[in-house]
Design an enzyme around this catalytic site. Sequence first.
Site, PDB file in Angstrom:
ATOM      1  N   GLU A 196       6.423   5.810  -1.955  1.00  3.29           N
ATOM      2  CA  GLU A 196       5.883   6.803  -2.806  1.00  3.29           C
ATOM      3  C   GLU A 196       6.367   8.156  -2.780  1.00  3.29           C
ATOM      4  O   GLU A 196       6.614   9.007  -3.616  1.00  3.29           O
ATOM      5  CB  GLU A 196       4.264   6.463  -2.853  1.00  3.29           C
ATOM      6  CG  GLU A 196       3.759   5.165  -3.522  1.00  3.29           C
ATOM      7  CD  GLU A 196       4.163   3.965  -2.545  1.00  3.29           C
ATOM      8  OE1 GLU A 196       4.269   4.118  -1.661  1.00  3.29           O
ATOM      9  OE2 GLU A 196       3.873   2.809  -3.348  1.00  3.29           O
ATOM     10  N   HIS A 265      -7.773  -0.804  -2.410  1.00  2.00           N
ATOM     11  CA  HIS A 265      -7.048  -0.791  -3.810  1.00  2.00           C
ATOM     12  C   HIS A 265      -7.930  -0.452  -4.717  1.00  2.00           C
ATOM     13  O   HIS A 265      -7.773  -1.008  -6.023  1.00  2.00           O
ATOM     14  CB  HIS A 265      -6.457  -2.199  -3.924  1.00  2.00           C
ATOM     15  CG  HIS A 265      -5.057  -2.376  -3.174  1.00  2.00           C
ATOM     16  ND1 HIS A 265      -4.870  -2.099  -1.840  1.00  2.00           N
ATOM     17  CD2 HIS A 265      -4.196  -3.050  -3.662  1.00  2.00           C
ATOM     18  CE1 HIS A 265      -3.884  -2.615  -1.729  1.00  2.00           C
ATOM     19  NE2 HIS A 265      -3.065  -2.977  -2.800  1.00  2.00           N
TER      20      HIS A 265
END
Lengths: 462, 355
Positions: A196, A265
Amino acid sequence: MSIDILMPALSPTMTEGTLAKWLVKEGDSVSSGDVIAEIETDKATMEVEAVDEGVIAKIVVGEGSENVAVNSVIAVLAEEDEDASSVSAGASAPAAPISRAATPEAATPEAVAPAASVSAAPASPAPEAEAEWDGPTKTLSVREALRDAMAEEMRSNDQVFLMGEEVAEYNGAYKVSQGLLDEFGSKRVIDTPITEQGFTGIAVGAAFMGLRPIVEFMTFNFAMQAIDQIINSAAKTLYMSGGQIKSPIVFRGANGAASRVAAQHSQCYGSWYSHIPGLHVVSPCSPADAKGLLKSAIRSETPVVFLENELLYGDTGEVPDSDDWTVPIGKAKIVRQGSDVTITAFSIMVKKALAAADALAEQGISAEVIDLRSLRPLDTETILASVRKTNRIVTCEEGWGQSGIGAEISARVMEQAFDYLDAPVTRVYGEDVPMPYAANLEQLALPQAEHIVEAAKAVCYK
Amino acid sequence: MPTFADNGDGGCARKILLKAIAKALHMTHSNADDYLRMYRQMVRIRTFEDNANQLYLSAKMPGLTHMYSGEEAVAVGICEALKTSDKITSTHRGHGHCVAKGADFKEMFCELLGKEEGYCRGKGGSMHIADQSNGNLGANAIVGGSMGIATGAAFSAKLLGKDDVAVCFFGDGATAQGLMYEVMNMAALWKLPVIYACENNGYSEYTRTDEIAAGSITARAEAFGIEAFQVDGQDVLAVNDLSQKLVERCRKGEGPFFIELMTYRYHGHHVGDINREYYRSKSEEKDWRENRDPITRFRAWLVEEGIASEEEIEAMNAAIKADASEAVEYALNAKYPDASEVDMHVFTDVEHALA
């Protein structure tokens, strides 16, 4: 020509120090880099190095002198070919001691006043609401609406490209980029490694070069790896460069809790990114807003954080069937009119707020529901206008309460509509715990429609 | 390579040989003007830093600043191999890169002093200076923070079919940041025209490089299949020669590349870092300054090769010094940004974000 040796400033805050020790005496030759003295401040003892070559003609400030101001002459250096004995202290222009506190930076209070002003909440231009659409529509899911927005913008502007993990061959982890690789090819729909920070950095660099990257984060939880690139590079560079370098870039992906994926998450980043000057942050709920806002985001010259929600991808709705249709960033939408209490929400919480409004109606309470859609700029005007009408407000968000979107709205309402309030601003938000895994616990940690109902009844004193 | 420490009998044959080698090595830079420009740029950097150091020590310059003195051959050797449209990204120790890529003293000193006429209108300062007009995408004050941006610039060139190259300057300390490995991986996978230029000055802030970096620096790049080179960063011709070759290869799609440039910073980590003996000795500093200074070495070579006389060089140095003094004086007297500037350039679509 003689050279004054001045008391040096060795840190951003140093204004004076003690001349602890001279390591040279009058008549000594020094060259650049030689340590000539030691000075002490309240923090440390430091050495003073000679900057120029020459002979110490005169020591002006003796050993042990305290409170020697930065920039005062402490010794005089004669150049090699000069008669040191002929030099008098301060022979060149006497340097008036200057303290850092007196530098012009600190002496221009008007330069800081606007930032410190109490009423200077981050302002937003009040964009016109999108035109009422009376043309043809088609039924699309949020997923399809997002895909169509990207496809249309990629067709009309070849500077737009999509980059992220599994966005090309796999059509996106949530199938949002379905068909884009086939239409636009691997040059503009780019699969990256799981990296990322790396691909975000590359995309920001591409945006600096004038391209219009769309960065897909599989979920925004993983954008934490890239947050330095988003904030320190994408959001701040326009300002740091004095307007030279723009970053027209969209960071998009699923945000907030999905189902049963637990703490790492399941998190709402709305308040995190909305904290940052230089970013725009949007978080739509309906397919029509998803499409219209994503098109606006791709066209924007400002970096946009585009927060989607996994649980909404399959929701369907009517979407204007036109390439030209967009939704302005910074404009909330009243999704249900009401007169007794204002409820603000964004993303999936809009659905819960509407469900709550239905339940409230059955109990005789008329709730007005505002879909914020944009978190920065926040459409304060629409919120205030509603509060002036209902005199009550409940804010809803999935994220934690502290420093949240509700906290910000509460402050603005108090600052700008205090006299209109008939009850305290009340916030509904996620419990102040990491997201639990067990289904029953997850339900308990997330704000539900019934929490909104309770809060609305409380502010209506019912 | 030309031998700088040529104190031997220096016969005519040897000089001819040296010239022949130099000529062979510098096919595209084989004229005196290029050498003199490289010398001039190195002296401009040194002079800029001497002035910046003084501005800081005399409390006329705010904040934090990091001197590039000693590393001039790195920035100049590389930037002299680039076109204006090629991009660089820079670091907290970035004044040298900015000068080398073509920036003017006046706008730079104005920026350092927070004045409106600075490159960033006084809003970036020493650690964020950017000069878009010359392809400098800016200094990034987060160690390693610009590696993605440089790689993204190279990515853009490739996507747009341009032959521009991007150079990412960073220090040995930044090799400990994960971003470097992430972007080198993609640059290698996608064959991007980027050169990673690691300025190894031996110290990561206040710590010796061998205490923060395990194994070899160049092997890090080689692990990704990136060709990596180590070069004497105090030898401007060696740096320039290698850079020219790698830039040309990048333009042909043979990138990325990695260069480790062995160099030295004469000052501390920042200007206030005066007591350095606990991490490096004065004799080490003295040795680099006296025996390996890139400007002194190149000057001797220019004279020996008959490219410039001592008098011409002295005149050049004096002119640069005068330029710098004039620019400093100008910047000291220049105006601060208008108060209205505080909320400008936050968003592209709003002139004043707080209005």
